[in-house]
Scaffold this motif. Structure first.
Motif, mmCIF file in Angstrom:
data_model
loop_
_atom_site.group_PDB
_atom_site.id
_atom_site.type_symbol
_atom_site.label_atom_id
_atom_site.label_comp_id
_atom_site.label_asym_id
_atom_site.label_seq_id
_atom_site.Cartn_x
_atom_site.Cartn_y
_atom_site.Cartn_z
ATOM 1 N N ILE A 1 -18.098 45.716 -14.041
ATOM 2 C CA ILE A 1 -17.288 46.113 -13.146
ATOM 3 C C ILE A 1 -17.552 45.313 -11.676
ATOM 4 N N ASP A 2 -16.693 45.286 -10.995
ATOM 5 C CA ASP A 2 -16.922 44.578 -9.502
ATOM 6 C C ASP A 2 -18.146 45.064 -8.856
ATOM 7 N N GLY A 3 -18.988 44.043 -8.283
ATOM 8 C CA GLY A 3 -20.071 44.392 -7.572
ATOM 9 C C GLY A 3 -21.270 44.386 -8.550
ATOM 10 N N ARG B 1 -13.780 31.197 -15.026
ATOM 11 C CA ARG B 1 -13.674 32.458 -14.901
ATOM 12 C C ARG B 1 -12.132 32.901 -15.246
ATOM 13 N N GLU B 2 -11.855 34.201 -15.461
ATOM 14 C CA GLU B 2 -10.581 34.849 -15.743
ATOM 15 C C GLU B 2 -10.551 35.867 -14.873
ATOM 16 N N PRO B 3 -9.311 36.184 -14.202
ATOM 17 C CA PRO B 3 -8.140 35.270 -14.325
ATOM 18 C C PRO B 3 -8.531 33.899 -13.943
ATOM 19 N N LEU C 1 -1.900 36.593 -10.981
ATOM 20 C CA LEU C 1 -2.391 37.813 -11.245
ATOM 21 C C LEU C 1 -3.241 38.189 -10.044
ATOM 22 N N ARG C 2 -4.200 37.142 -9.583
ATOM 23 C CA ARG C 2 -5.006 37.178 -8.447
ATOM 24 C C ARG C 2 -4.239 37.741 -7.322
ATOM 25 N N ASN C 3 -3.095 37.191 -7.012
ATOM 26 C CA ASN C 3 -2.141 37.611 -5.800
ATOM 27 C C ASN C 3 -1.695 38.985 -6.153
ATOM 28 N N THR D 1 0.710 38.437 -18.983
ATOM 29 C CA THR D 1 0.246 37.554 -18.153
ATOM 30 C C THR D 1 -1.162 37.135 -18.371
ATOM 31 N N PHE D 2 -1.995 38.224 -18.637
ATOM 32 C CA PHE D 2 -3.231 38.164 -18.843
ATOM 33 C C PHE D 2 -3.510 37.369 -19.937
ATOM 34 N N LEU D 3 -2.791 37.641 -21.174
ATOM 35 C CA LEU D 3 -2.666 36.909 -22.368
ATOM 36 C C LEU D 3 -2.529 35.427 -22.304
ATOM 37 N N ASP E 1 -2.476 33.547 -19.544
ATOM 38 C CA ASP E 1 -3.591 32.667 -18.857
ATOM 39 C C ASP E 1 -4.835 32.600 -20.009
ATOM 40 N N ARG E 2 -5.011 33.503 -20.758
ATOM 41 C CA ARG E 2 -6.268 33.306 -21.638
ATOM 42 C C ARG E 2 -5.883 32.240 -22.631
ATOM 43 N N ARG E 3 -4.501 32.253 -23.087
ATOM 44 C CA ARG E 3 -4.267 31.206 -24.350
ATOM 45 C C ARG E 3 -4.660 29.817 -23.781
ATOM 46 N N ASP F 1 -16.823 34.117 -16.522
ATOM 47 C CA ASP F 1 -17.028 35.293 -15.568
ATOM 48 C C ASP F 1 -15.775 36.022 -16.071
ATOM 49 N N ARG F 2 -15.799 37.156 -16.809
ATOM 50 C CA ARG F 2 -14.679 37.627 -17.488
ATOM 51 C C ARG F 2 -14.012 37.155 -18.485
ATOM 52 N N TYR F 3 -13.448 37.924 -19.717
ATOM 53 C CA TYR F 3 -12.838 37.198 -20.505
ATOM 54 C C TYR F 3 -12.150 38.727 -21.177
ATOM 55 N N PHE G 1 -12.677 41.282 -23.045
ATOM 56 C CA PHE G 1 -13.334 42.649 -22.825
ATOM 57 C C PHE G 1 -12.619 43.332 -21.194
ATOM 58 N N SER G 2 -12.609 42.407 -20.437
ATOM 59 C CA SER G 2 -11.746 42.842 -19.245
ATOM 60 C C SER G 2 -10.455 43.290 -19.394
ATOM 61 N N THR G 3 -9.744 42.773 -20.257
ATOM 62 C CA THR G 3 -8.340 43.204 -20.625
ATOM 63 C C THR G 3 -8.581 44.491 -21.521
ATOM 64 N N MET G 4 -9.698 44.707 -22.269
ATOM 65 C CA MET G 4 -9.670 46.090 -22.951
ATOM 66 C C MET G 4 -10.182 47.068 -21.901
ATOM 67 N N ALA G 5 -10.910 46.931 -20.863
ATOM 68 C CA ALA G 5 -11.247 47.770 -20.040
ATOM 69 C C ALA G 5 -10.078 48.133 -18.881
ATOM 70 N N TYR G 6 -9.416 47.121 -18.168
ATOM 71 C CA TYR G 6 -8.585 47.209 -17.103
ATOM 72 C C TYR G 6 -6.999 47.574 -17.555
ATOM 73 N N GLN G 7 -6.752 46.822 -18.639
ATOM 74 C CA GLN G 7 -5.290 47.010 -19.155
ATOM 75 C C GLN G 7 -5.356 48.512 -20.246
ATOM 76 N N GLY G 8 -6.510 48.663 -20.765
ATOM 77 C CA GLY G 8 -6.778 49.794 -21.329
ATOM 78 C C GLY G 8 -6.448 51.112 -20.553
ATOM 79 N N GLU H 1 -6.403 47.958 -5.461
ATOM 80 C CA GLU H 1 -6.203 48.658 -6.569
ATOM 81 C C GLU H 1 -7.012 48.766 -7.967
ATOM 82 N N PHE H 2 -7.504 47.333 -8.296
ATOM 83 C CA PHE H 2 -8.283 47.304 -9.144
ATOM 84 C C PHE H 2 -9.661 48.023 -9.139
ATOM 85 N N GLU H 3 -9.880 48.203 -7.924
ATOM 86 C CA GLU H 3 -11.418 48.634 -7.609
ATOM 87 C C GLU H 3 -11.658 50.203 -7.337
HETATM 88 P P1 TYD Z 1 -12.239 39.228 -10.345
HETATM 89 O O1 TYD Z 1 -12.879 38.240 -11.024
HETATM 90 O O2 TYD Z 1 -12.979 40.417 -10.121
HETATM 91 O O3 TYD Z 1 -11.736 38.853 -8.834
HETATM 92 P P2 TYD Z 1 -12.242 38.432 -7.567
HETATM 93 O O4 TYD Z 1 -13.034 37.073 -7.877
HETATM 94 O O5 TYD Z 1 -11.226 37.987 -6.813
HETATM 95 O O6 TYD Z 1 -13.488 39.478 -7.322
HETATM 96 O O7 TYD Z 1 -10.916 39.497 -11.161
HETATM 97 C C1 TYD Z 1 -9.703 40.109 -10.603
HETATM 98 C C2 TYD Z 1 -9.474 41.316 -11.294
HETATM 99 O O8 TYD Z 1 -8.876 41.192 -12.434
HETATM 100 C C3 TYD Z 1 -10.476 42.327 -11.745
HETATM 101 O O9 TYD Z 1 -10.639 43.522 -10.643
HETATM 102 C C4 TYD Z 1 -10.556 42.701 -13.034
HETATM 103 C C5 TYD Z 1 -9.006 42.401 -13.324
HETATM 104 N N1 TYD Z 1 -8.890 41.828 -14.632
HETATM 105 C C6 TYD Z 1 -7.712 42.453 -15.610
HETATM 106 O O10 TYD Z 1 -7.453 43.519 -15.281
HETATM 107 N N2 TYD Z 1 -7.659 41.972 -16.698
HETATM 108 C C7 TYD Z 1 -8.547 41.022 -17.472
HETATM 109 O O11 TYD Z 1 -8.130 40.754 -18.431
HETATM 110 C C8 TYD Z 1 -9.279 40.143 -16.379
HETATM 111 C C9 TYD Z 1 -9.955 38.903 -16.955
HETATM 112 C C10 TYD Z 1 -9.432 40.705 -15.013
#
Ligand code: TYD
Length: 191
Positions: free
Chosen positions: A8-10, A35-37, A46-48, A63-65, A67-69, A89-91, A93-100, A146-148
């Protein structure tokens, strides 16, 4: 060698990813740190979206897919084929967590990703309790977007920890100094 940082963040993923890259470079290895995104067009969108309003769940997942492709095709696979160390830095598994969290089935997300994205040799799950993570995000000067949100972070943490028994995964406790965390990471490396 393909190494992925999740958490997670932090939890200090980007700091530790950079330190690990320095470690391999000091051994004369060629390293690609990414890193991803990503910083490509899909990743930038996605960052914006974290600031300006999120995409619909379907659009966001898609869009995450995309980006990853692009990341796999243009950077990850060529670097691995060239024998470089790839550190992310992220791959997926983050999609599993955040889009899950947005209602998609995590096992399905994993299958869809593993259909095109190489499985890492080492997944470093940087773990931290949510309260400490939120304090650190605050201390970093970011406002929780909102992600956090707290409950989101708790759920994402659970998804990451659910991967702990995968043969390629190691959980790293990050409730410690950066140097202690770096040492734990080095001792988790395959010999
Ligand atoms: P993050 O690297 O934490 O951004 P920053 O460098 O600005 O802190 O990534 C941005 C957000 O993207 C993070 O909260 C998690 C989210 N994320 C997804 O929702 N799905 C994904 O597949 C990935 C890779 C990230």
């Amino acid at each position: 060698m393909f190494i992925v940082f999740e958490g997670i963040d932090g939890t200090g993923k980007s700091t530790q990813a950079r330190r690990l890259a320095d470690h391999f470079r000091s051994q004369g290895r060629e390293v690609v740190l990414s890193r991803e995104p990503t910083d490509g067009p899909w990743g930038t969108l996605l960052r914006n979206s974290a600031q300006t309003g999120r995409l619909s769940p379907e659009e966001e997942l898609e869009t995450f897919l995309k980006d990853r492709r692009q990341h796999v095709e243009e950077l990850i696979s060529p670097a691995l084929a060239a024998g470089k160390v790839v550190i992310l830095d992220r791959y997926y598994f983050s999609t599993m967590a955040y889009q899950g969290l947005r209602g998609f089935d995590t096992a399905q997300i994993r299958r869809d990703n593993e259909a095109f994205a190489p499985v890492p040799d080492l997944l470093l799950i940087l773990d931290l309790d949510v309260d400490t993570a939120l304090t650190r995000i605050g201390a970093r000067g970011d406002t929780a977007n909102e992600f956090e949100q707290r409950s989101n972070l708790a759920s994402c943490r659970e998804t990451f920890l659910s991967l702990r028994n995968e043969p390629f995964a190691r959980v790293i406790d990050t409730n410690a100094s950066p140097d202690e965390v770096s040492a734990a990471i080095l001792s988790a490396l395959p010999l």
